[in-house]
Design a protein around this motif. Sequence first.
Motif, PDB file in Angstrom:
ATOM      1  N   PHE A 111       0.811  -1.104  -0.037  1.00  0.00           N
ATOM      2  CA  PHE A 111       0.173  -0.191   0.007  1.00  0.00           C
ATOM      3  C   PHE A 111       0.437   1.252  -0.124  1.00  0.00           C
ATOM      4  CE2 PHE A 111      -2.390   3.327   2.850  1.00  0.00           C
ATOM      5  CZ  PHE A 111      -3.420   3.615   1.034  1.00  0.00           C
ATOM      6  N   ILE A 112       2.303   1.509   0.582  1.00  0.00           N
ATOM      7  CA  ILE A 112       2.857   2.236   1.177  1.00  0.00           C
ATOM      8  C   ILE A 112       2.970   2.432  -0.289  1.00  0.00           C
ATOM      9  CG2 ILE A 112       5.294   3.328   1.793  1.00  0.00           C
ATOM     10  CD1 ILE A 112       4.068   2.043   4.508  1.00  0.00           C
ATOM     11  N   SER A 113       3.800   1.687  -2.157  1.00  0.00           N
ATOM     12  CA  SER A 113       4.966   1.145  -2.140  1.00  0.00           C
ATOM     13  C   SER A 113       3.547   2.000  -4.001  1.00  0.00           C
ATOM     14  CB  SER A 113       4.963   0.174  -3.279  1.00  0.00           C
ATOM     15  OG  SER A 113       5.655  -0.402  -2.089  1.00  0.00           O
ATOM     16  N   TYR A 114       2.435   1.937  -3.363  1.00  0.00           N
ATOM     17  CA  TYR A 114       1.310   2.368  -4.885  1.00  0.00           C
ATOM     18  C   TYR A 114       1.001   3.919  -4.027  1.00  0.00           C
ATOM     19  CZ  TYR A 114      -3.282   3.412  -5.968  1.00  0.00           C
ATOM     20  OH  TYR A 114      -4.994   4.748  -6.074  1.00  0.00           O
ATOM     21  N   LEU A 115       1.260   4.307  -2.431  1.00  0.00           N
ATOM     22  CA  LEU A 115       1.188   5.455  -2.903  1.00  0.00           C
ATOM     23  C   LEU A 115       2.148   6.298  -2.930  1.00  0.00           C
ATOM     24  CD1 LEU A 115      -0.201   6.084   1.261  1.00  0.00           C
ATOM     25  CD2 LEU A 115      -1.216   6.148  -1.201  1.00  0.00           C
ATOM     26  N   ARG A 116       3.128   5.777  -3.041  1.00  0.00           N
ATOM     27  CA  ARG A 116       4.680   6.671  -3.947  1.00  0.00           C
ATOM     28  C   ARG A 116       4.841   6.499  -5.220  1.00  0.00           C
ATOM     29  NH1 ARG A 116       8.472   2.236  -2.779  1.00  0.00           N
ATOM     30  NH2 ARG A 116       8.017   2.860  -0.300  1.00  0.00           N
ATOM     31  N   TYR A 117       3.930   5.333  -5.606  1.00  0.00           N
ATOM     32  CA  TYR A 117       4.023   5.093  -7.273  1.00  0.00           C
ATOM     33  C   TYR A 117       2.755   6.886  -8.215  1.00  0.00           C
ATOM     34  CZ  TYR A 117       5.708   0.824  -6.991  1.00  0.00           C
ATOM     35  OH  TYR A 117       7.012  -0.287  -6.865  1.00  0.00           O
ATOM     36  N   ARG A 118       1.813   7.066  -7.129  1.00  0.00           N
ATOM     37  CA  ARG A 118       0.539   8.002  -8.043  1.00  0.00           C
ATOM     38  C   ARG A 118       1.514   8.885  -8.056  1.00  0.00           C
ATOM     39  NH1 ARG A 118      -3.360   8.076  -2.943  1.00  0.00           N
ATOM     40  NH2 ARG A 118      -3.911  10.366  -4.037  1.00  0.00           N
TER      41      ARG A 118
ATOM     42  N   GLN B 105      11.255  -6.045  -6.543  1.00  0.00           N
ATOM     43  CA  GLN B 105      10.333  -7.776  -7.348  1.00  0.00           C
ATOM     44  C   GLN B 105       8.369  -7.798  -8.266  1.00  0.00           C
ATOM     45  OE1 GLN B 105      10.888  -9.766  -3.421  1.00  0.00           O
ATOM     46  NE2 GLN B 105      12.360 -11.022  -4.802  1.00  0.00           N
ATOM     47  N   ASN B 106       8.823  -6.331  -7.324  1.00  0.00           N
ATOM     48  CA  ASN B 106       6.773  -5.522  -8.074  1.00  0.00           C
ATOM     49  C   ASN B 106       7.086  -4.366  -9.036  1.00  0.00           C
ATOM     50  OD1 ASN B 106       4.084  -5.683  -9.150  1.00  0.00           O
ATOM     51  ND2 ASN B 106       3.831  -5.830  -6.631  1.00  0.00           N
ATOM     52  N   PRO B 107       7.512  -4.152 -10.034  1.00  0.00           N
ATOM     53  CA  PRO B 107       8.186  -2.771 -10.303  1.00  0.00           C
ATOM     54  C   PRO B 107       6.884  -1.579 -10.939  1.00  0.00           C
ATOM     55  CG  PRO B 107       8.731  -5.080 -11.806  1.00  0.00           C
ATOM     56  CD  PRO B 107       8.339  -4.993 -10.889  1.00  0.00           C
ATOM     57  N   TRP B 108       6.560  -0.661 -10.609  1.00  0.00           N
ATOM     58  CA  TRP B 108       5.823   0.382 -10.582  1.00  0.00           C
ATOM     59  C   TRP B 108       5.099  -0.225 -12.532  1.00  0.00           C
ATOM     60  CZ3 TRP B 108       5.926   4.160 -14.229  1.00  0.00           C
ATOM     61  CH2 TRP B 108       7.256   4.833 -14.416  1.00  0.00           C
ATOM     62  N   PHE B 109       6.865   0.348 -13.750  1.00  0.00           N
ATOM     63  CA  PHE B 109       6.419   0.189 -14.535  1.00  0.00           C
ATOM     64  C   PHE B 109       5.328  -0.998 -15.419  1.00  0.00           C
ATOM     65  CE2 PHE B 109      10.473  -1.317 -13.862  1.00  0.00           C
ATOM     66  CZ  PHE B 109      10.650  -2.521 -14.776  1.00  0.00           C
ATOM     67  N   LYS B 110       5.465  -2.052 -14.984  1.00  0.00           N
ATOM     68  CA  LYS B 110       4.775  -3.259 -14.972  1.00  0.00           C
ATOM     69  C   LYS B 110       3.359  -2.645 -15.865  1.00  0.00           C
ATOM     70  CE  LYS B 110       2.679  -5.478 -11.252  1.00  0.00           C
ATOM     71  NZ  LYS B 110       3.119  -6.844 -10.903  1.00  0.00           N
ATOM     72  N   ASN B 111       2.741  -1.460 -14.973  1.00  0.00           N
ATOM     73  CA  ASN B 111       1.283  -0.775 -15.116  1.00  0.00           C
ATOM     74  C   ASN B 111       0.912   0.354 -16.081  1.00  0.00           C
ATOM     75  OD1 ASN B 111       0.334  -2.750 -13.385  1.00  0.00           O
ATOM     76  ND2 ASN B 111       0.997  -1.456 -11.876  1.00  0.00           N
ATOM     77  N   LEU B 112       2.434   0.275 -16.851  1.00  0.00           N
ATOM     78  CA  LEU B 112       2.397   1.558 -18.040  1.00  0.00           C
ATOM     79  C   LEU B 112       1.052   1.533 -19.509  1.00  0.00           C
ATOM     80  CD1 LEU B 112       6.081   2.285 -18.559  1.00  0.00           C
ATOM     81  CD2 LEU B 112       4.304   3.863 -17.839  1.00  0.00           C
ATOM     82  N   LYS B 113       0.774   1.795 -19.815  1.00  0.00           N
ATOM     83  CA  LYS B 113       0.336   1.527 -20.995  1.00  0.00           C
ATOM     84  C   LYS B 113       1.128   1.807 -21.639  1.00  0.00           C
ATOM     85  CE  LYS B 113      -3.867   3.579 -19.647  1.00  0.00           C
ATOM     86  NZ  LYS B 113      -4.744   4.667 -18.997  1.00  0.00           N
ATOM     87  N   ASN B 114       1.300   0.687 -23.187  1.00  0.00           N
ATOM     88  CA  ASN B 114       2.054   1.389 -23.962  1.00  0.00           C
ATOM     89  C   ASN B 114       3.366   0.799 -23.983  1.00  0.00           C
ATOM     90  OD1 ASN B 114      -0.034   1.854 -26.189  1.00  0.00           O
ATOM     91  ND2 ASN B 114      -0.033   4.235 -25.140  1.00  0.00           N
ATOM     92  N   LYS B 115       3.364  -0.147 -23.077  1.00  0.00           N
ATOM     93  CA  LYS B 115       4.861  -0.823 -23.323  1.00  0.00           C
ATOM     94  C   LYS B 115       5.427  -0.988 -24.565  1.00  0.00           C
ATOM     95  CE  LYS B 115       3.483  -3.396 -19.689  1.00  0.00           C
ATOM     96  NZ  LYS B 115       3.087  -4.156 -19.145  1.00  0.00           N
TER      97      LYS B 115
ATOM     98  N   SER C 291       5.946  -0.801 -27.101  1.00  0.00           N
ATOM     99  CA  SER C 291       7.088   1.107 -28.061  1.00  0.00           C
ATOM    100  C   SER C 291       7.889   1.288 -27.469  1.00  0.00           C
ATOM    101  CB  SER C 291       5.852   2.241 -28.448  1.00  0.00           C
ATOM    102  OG  SER C 291       5.425   2.950 -27.236  1.00  0.00           O
ATOM    103  N   ILE C 292       8.226   1.649 -25.651  1.00  0.00           N
ATOM    104  CA  ILE C 292       9.158   1.548 -25.011  1.00  0.00           C
ATOM    105  C   ILE C 292      10.200   0.600 -24.246  1.00  0.00           C
ATOM    106  CG2 ILE C 292       9.199   2.683 -22.309  1.00  0.00           C
ATOM    107  CD1 ILE C 292       6.802   3.143 -22.879  1.00  0.00           C
ATOM    108  N   ASN C 293      11.328   0.644 -24.391  1.00  0.00           N
ATOM    109  CA  ASN C 293      12.985   0.233 -24.410  1.00  0.00           C
ATOM    110  C   ASN C 293      13.024   0.351 -22.819  1.00  0.00           C
ATOM    111  OD1 ASN C 293      13.723  -1.470 -26.494  1.00  0.00           O
ATOM    112  ND2 ASN C 293      14.888   0.999 -26.912  1.00  0.00           N
ATOM    113  N   ILE C 294      12.605  -0.502 -21.941  1.00  0.00           N
ATOM    114  CA  ILE C 294      12.395  -0.746 -19.839  1.00  0.00           C
ATOM    115  C   ILE C 294      13.290  -1.327 -19.715  1.00  0.00           C
ATOM    116  CG2 ILE C 294      10.646  -1.527 -18.388  1.00  0.00           C
ATOM    117  CD1 ILE C 294       8.079  -0.589 -19.483  1.00  0.00           C
ATOM    118  N   TYR C 295      14.464  -1.218 -18.530  1.00  0.00           N
ATOM    119  CA  TYR C 295      15.281  -1.579 -18.229  1.00  0.00           C
ATOM    120  C   TYR C 295      14.778  -1.541 -16.792  1.00  0.00           C
ATOM    121  CZ  TYR C 295      17.691  -1.969 -22.062  1.00  0.00           C
ATOM    122  OH  TYR C 295      18.305  -1.726 -23.655  1.00  0.00           O
TER     123      TYR C 295
ATOM    124  N   ILE D 125      10.553  -6.576 -20.918  1.00  0.00           N
ATOM    125  CA  ILE D 125      11.810  -4.961 -19.823  1.00  0.00           C
ATOM    126  C   ILE D 125      12.452  -6.487 -19.698  1.00  0.00           C
ATOM    127  CG2 ILE D 125      11.283  -5.070 -17.175  1.00  0.00           C
ATOM    128  CD1 ILE D 125       8.227  -4.387 -17.985  1.00  0.00           C
ATOM    129  N   ASN D 126      13.962  -5.700 -19.896  1.00  0.00           N
ATOM    130  CA  ASN D 126      15.406  -5.777 -19.624  1.00  0.00           C
ATOM    131  C   ASN D 126      15.588  -5.846 -18.524  1.00  0.00           C
ATOM    132  OD1 ASN D 126      15.837  -5.884 -22.442  1.00  0.00           O
ATOM    133  ND2 ASN D 126      15.050  -3.695 -22.648  1.00  0.00           N
TER     134      ASN D 126
END
Length: 189
Positions: A10-17, A37-47, A49-53, A68-69
Motif C-alpha cells: 500500500f505504501i508503494s502504491y501511494l509512492r507511485y501515484r 520485485q514488483n515494479p511500478w512500470f509493469k502497469n505502463l500503457k503502450n509498454k 513501444s518503450i525499451n524498459i530496463y 522488459i530487460n
Amino acid sequence: MFQSISLDNFISYLRYRPVYKNIPKNFSNLLDIGCGQNPWFKNLKNKSSINIYGVDRFDSINIKDKNINYIKLEIENKLPFNDNFFDFITMLAVLEHLDKDRDILNEIFRILKPNGYFILTVPTIYAKPILEFLAFKLNLINRDSIREHKRYYTKNNLQDLIKKTGFNVNKIFYFEFGFNLFVLAQKPF
C-alpha cells in the motif's frame, strides 16, 4: 507477515501515484533503479513501444513481459549503460539505502540524455520515527528495509544535492503527509 506485505504494498502504491502523474509524454528508453520485485512500470500503457530496463539486487522480479530487460546489480556499483542512453530514469525509495548518494546521482546524470527526465522519491526526516515505529514496534512494515536506511532528507538538502549533480529541479514537493519527497529533475540540454 501478511500484514507487513500488505502495508508495504500500500505504501508503494501511494509512492507511485505522483510518478504516474508526472511521466514525460515522449520517451523511448526507461530505466528504473531499484525496481524491486514488483515494479511500478509493469502497469505502463503502450509498454511495447518503450525499451524498459529495471535494475535491482534481487534474483528475479515479478514480470512476465519479454519487453522488459532486468539486470541483477548492486546499485552502489557503476551502472552498466552508455553515456546519454536513457531519456527517463526513476529511482523510488532507493537513494536513502545507498552509502554514496552523490555517486549514484552522478551516474544517473551520466547515463541520462540531455533534456531527459529523472524522477526520485525519498523519505523525509519526518518519516523516520513513524517508519521505525511501524517496523520495530508494530512489525507492520519490513524491518530490514527500514534498518537499511542510511539517511532521511529535507526538501532543502535534497534540492541542493540534485542541483550540485547538475540537474535542473522542475518540481520538488512533500507528499504522503510530508513523509516523502518527490523530485522531477531534468538534465540540461
